[in-house]
Each structure stands twice: as C-alpha cells, then as structure tokens.
Design an enzyme around this catalytic site. Structure first.
Site, PDB file in Angstrom:
ATOM      1  N   ASP A 218       9.405   3.035   1.924  1.00 34.27           N
ATOM      2  CA  ASP A 218       7.929   3.504   2.181  1.00 34.27           C
ATOM      3  C   ASP A 218       7.958   3.373   3.741  1.00 34.27           C
ATOM      4  OD1 ASP A 218       5.421   4.326   3.093  1.00 34.27           O
ATOM      5  OD2 ASP A 218       4.462   3.534   1.336  1.00 34.27           O
TER       6      ASP A 218
ATOM      7  N   PHE B 287       0.821  -1.243   0.020  1.00 33.44           N
ATOM      8  CA  PHE B 287      -0.083   0.102  -0.014  1.00 33.44           C
ATOM      9  C   PHE B 287       0.935   1.190   0.094  1.00 33.44           C
ATOM     10  CE2 PHE B 287      -2.382   3.594   1.659  1.00 33.44           C
ATOM     11  CZ  PHE B 287      -3.681   3.518   0.958  1.00 33.44           C
TER      12      PHE B 287
ATOM     13  N   LYS C 135       2.253   9.501   8.671  1.00 29.79           N
ATOM     14  CA  LYS C 135       1.479   9.171   9.860  1.00 29.79           C
ATOM     15  C   LYS C 135       1.888   9.570  11.134  1.00 29.79           C
ATOM     16  CE  LYS C 135      -1.094   5.540   7.828  1.00 29.79           C
ATOM     17  NZ  LYS C 135      -0.842   4.805   6.525  1.00 29.79           N
TER      18      LYS C 135
HETATM   19  C1  LIG Z   1      -0.913   5.310   4.914  1.00 29.64           C
HETATM   20  C2  LIG Z   1      -0.020   4.693   4.119  1.00 29.64           C
HETATM   21  C3  LIG Z   1       0.339   5.699   2.947  1.00 29.64           C
HETATM   22  C4  LIG Z   1      -0.600   6.812   2.357  1.00 29.64           C
HETATM   23  O1  LIG Z   1      -0.626   7.825   3.506  1.00 29.64           O
HETATM   24  P1  LIG Z   1      -1.769   8.979   3.585  1.00 29.64           P
HETATM   25  O2  LIG Z   1      -1.445   9.913   4.304  1.00 29.64           O
HETATM   26  O3  LIG Z   1      -3.223   8.311   3.529  1.00 29.64           O
HETATM   27  O4  LIG Z   1      -1.652   9.595   1.895  1.00 29.64           O
HETATM   28  C5  LIG Z   1       1.508   5.192   2.264  1.00 29.64           C
HETATM   29  N1  LIG Z   1       2.084   4.200   2.416  1.00 29.64           N
HETATM   30  C6  LIG Z   1       2.139   3.586   3.667  1.00 29.64           C
HETATM   31  C7  LIG Z   1       3.066   2.302   3.736  1.00 29.64           C
HETATM   32  C8  LIG Z   1       0.725   3.777   4.406  1.00 29.64           C
HETATM   33  O5  LIG Z   1       0.584   3.019   5.707  1.00 29.64           O
END
Ligand SMILES: *Cc1c(COP(=O)(O)O)cnc(C)c1O
Length: 408
Positions: free
Chosen positions: A228, A143, A257
């Site tokens: 990420d 994701f 986050k």
């Molecule tokens: C939550 C998340 C995102 C996206 O972040 P947003 O602030 O919702 O755009 C991208 N990568 C990972 C691993 C995430 O957990």
C-alpha cells in the site's frame, strides 16, 4: 435558484455547524485559497502548509500543471463511460507502468477503492490459484482506508469493534516480527498487505530484513505481496516509490494521495500474470475517466521533469537536522521517517496542543497521535520554507503549557 450571498467567517462556521455532517473536529477557520506552500482562510490569514492536504498536494496548492491539464481536458472530453477506452487512460497507464516496474493498471478515485481492488484481486488469486484461500495478513497499527473491507484490513485498535460485523478474512500481526507473520500463515492465506512506512499509524518503517522475509514467505506459498504505497508513493519518501529503498518488488501496489496532486485519483498496479479479473468482476463508473487520467499524466510528468523526488530527499534531510538541533532545547524524541514523510514524538498529550499553537502562529502540522507530530509538506518545499517551519515550531514549544508545568 437560491442565491447565496458571500458569507463572512462567523456565519460560515454557524452554517457548517447546521449543514455539514459532523465527522471531524476542525478548528474554527475556513480555508478559501491556496498557492504553492500556502493556504489562506476567509479572514485572509496565511498558513504555511506542512500537512500538504494530508500528504496529497505533492506539487503544492493549485499547481499550474494540474490547472492546465484540467482546463485542456475539460474542454476536450470529461467523461467517456467505463465502457470505452479513452486516449488519456491509455497514455497514463503506459507512463505509470513504465516508471513503476509494474505491468498493468486499474484506476479509481480514492485510496480505499484502490485497496478494495487489491483485496478483490488477492481473493481472485486465491480462488483461481490457491484452492480458495481468502485470508489476507496485514499489520497492527496499519491504515488501509475507510470502506468496510479496508477498515477490516486496517490494524487500528480503536476500530476493532466499529461498524461490526467486520469483513471476514483479515489477520493482524505486529510490524517487523517475521515469526509472528509466519505463524499467521495458513492454507487459507492468499496475500500479505503492508505499508512500507505506516503513515497514519505514526510514521513507522518496515525493516529491510523483514520485507525480504515477507517476499520470501509469499514466494514460498504463491501468495501475493501487496504494498500500500498510497501515502509513500509519488516521491514522498525521496524515491518515486518507497519499495525502491528496499529493492524488493511487490506483486500488487496501490497508489493514491499524491498521484492526483489534489484531484481524486488512485490506482492499483500489478504484474501481467495477475491480470485475473473476468469482465464485469471489477470496475466503477469513474474508472479511468479522461479528466482524472489527464491530471495523472500531467502530475507524474511534472514530478519527473522537476525532479521533485530528489527535493523530497534533500529537504527531508534538512528538516531532520533542524529537528535534531531543536531537540537539544525541547522535548523532541524519536525523529523518524523517510524523505518528506516525517514524524517526531513529544510528551504524551502535548502533540494536539502544539499543533493548535502552530495553527495560531500560521503553520499547519498534524498530530496523528497525542504524542506524535507528523510533517508531510508538499514535495516542492524549499529550504526557506523549512527554516520558517522550524522557527514557528521553536516559538510554539516555548508556549507549550505541558512542558512549562513539567519543567518546574
Ligand atoms: C490515506 C490512505 C489510504 C486511504 O485513502 P483514501 O483516499 O482516504 O481512501 C489507504 N492507505 C494508506 C496507506 C493511506 O495513507
């Protein structure tokens, strides 16, 4: 001016139905207040929060450090324009790069934007250094966000056809399969992008040997290795950044986050040699805004001073041992994760029901798939909070209809 009378819960829910675009199934409660490990709804019911604002409220709800930074900075300078440096921007960039092993920071407001920025940087690297290579390899089940490019990078099967046509140039390969990754590399590949623990995908960790292999492939072909760490960063896994568990450094790292502890903030970090954008190629109205930068600085300082990362490690271990004990009585399997990014499996279809029962019992937990429960509490969680969570979970398992049926 329209004066709104303070609405009661039932009226709020009716109004939500009428006025809020439907994008998510939400329970029939309305959150109103938060403090530390708890949130309260508009009827005054209290919830112990093991969703943690979706792995965001690293310091708990309404932490004093964030309130103070907002109060002070909002009275000093809220927004300077992306066309000027501002004091908190420089101070936060310096602090963040010094603790992360990276050299340079670009700031945005959401995780998707940070990943967009990483994707653009990888393509720029391809243009400048790799003969126009533009493909990025990412993982199945990953994701990376909800913008069109980050949705295309995301390896969620359900999203394959959604909002077609997808942004071109992403190849998905299964996690921990180095041969598959190696086979996907062509002379058009400019980067590999991975989560070290797949959060939304159900909490699956990459192996050390696999990550080592990815680093080697990238070095061999001059491709960027992008981590990420939007969900795994800022102490979540019991280290400040998850890559520290592996001792393997990325070329680019994205953060979101927990970085803002609830304030919209994200970052892309990279090494000096990948400082490749020309003026005007990347930016944003809110990049490096003083208010967000002051929050980021305060949150990171608090995280370091309170040694919250170590607490994540300790409480994570405590929760795992509690779950292991519960698993002798109830159908809990595959307890996994790192620090306070934890998950376990229950019989297929039971996870949403379990989460719904817990909600009634005053505990917020999340089921990312029909058979998985994920726990991502604030990193300030105490042993007492963990005990309370485990005892509610025990009560919830006893009420679970699916299990009662299957055990007859
Ligand atoms: C939550 C998340 C995102 C996206 O972040 P947003 O602030 O919702 O755009 C991208 N990568 C990972 C691993 C995430 O957990």
């Amino acid at each position: 001016m329209i004066q709104m009378e303070k609405m009661k819960t039932e009226q709020l829910l009716e109004t939500a139905d009428k006025s809020v675009l439907f994008t998510a199934k939400r329970p029939n409660i309305v959150m109103e207040r938060g403090k530390g490990m708890y949130m309260w709804d508009t009827d005054g019911n209290r919830y112990l929060d093991f969703v943690g604002g979706w792995a965001v409220a690293s310091l708990g709800h309404s932490p004093a450090a964030l309130q103070e930074a907002l109060t002070h900075q909002s009275a000093t300078l809220v927004h300077a324009s992306p066309g000027y440096y501002n004091r908190p921007m420089i101070e936060f960039a310096e602090l963040l790069t010094s603790v992360s092993g990276m050299d340079k920071a670009f700031f945005a407001s959401s995780g998707a934007e940070a990943n967009e920025s990483a994707i653009k940087l990888a393509r720029k690297h391809g243009t400048v250094n790799l003969d126009g290579a533009y493909e990025i390899i990412t993982l199945t089940n990953s994701f990376h966000g909800r913008s069109l490019a980050t949705m295309s990078a995301t390896g969620k099967a359900q999203w394959k056809e959604l909002f077609a046509p997808k942004v071109d140039g992403f190849k998905h390969v299964p996690i921990n399969d180095l041969d598959a990754c190696f086979a996907a590399v062509t002379n058009q590949t400019c980067a590999i992008m991975v989560e070290l623990v797949q959060g939304e995908g159900g909490v699956h960790c990459v192996d050390e040997a696999y990550l080592f292999g990815l680093r080697k492939i990238c070095d061999m072909y001059g491709m960027l290795l992008i981590f990420d760490e939007i969900q795994t960063g800022f102490g979540r896994t019991g280290k400040l950044f998850a890559y520290e568990h592996y001792g393997i450094q990325p070329d680019v790292m994205t953060l979101g986050k927990g970085i803002g502890a609830g304030f919209p903030l994200s970052a892309m970090l990279t090494k000096s040699k990948y400082d490749l954008f020309e003026p005007g190629e990347q930016g944003g109205t809110y990049t490096g805004s003083p208010l967000a930068m002051a929050v980021g600085y305060a949150v990171l300082t608090e995280l370091l001073e309170q040694n919250v990362t170590n607490n994540a490690k300790l409480q994570g271990k405590y929760i795992v041992s509690g779950l292991q004990e519960l698993s002798r009585e109830f159908p809990i399997s595959e307890i996994r994760g790192k620090g306070l990014l934890l998950a376990f499996d229950v019989p297929e279809g039971a996870a949403p029901e379990l989460a719904a029962i817990c909600l009634r019992e005053g505990l917020l937990i999340n089921s990312p798939t029909p058979s998985t429960i994920r726990l991502v509490p604030p990193l300030i969680v105490t042993q007492k909070d963990c005990d309370e969570m485990l005892s509610i979970l025990r009560r919830a398992f006893k009420q679970l209809t699916l299990i009662k049926v299957s055990s007859i």
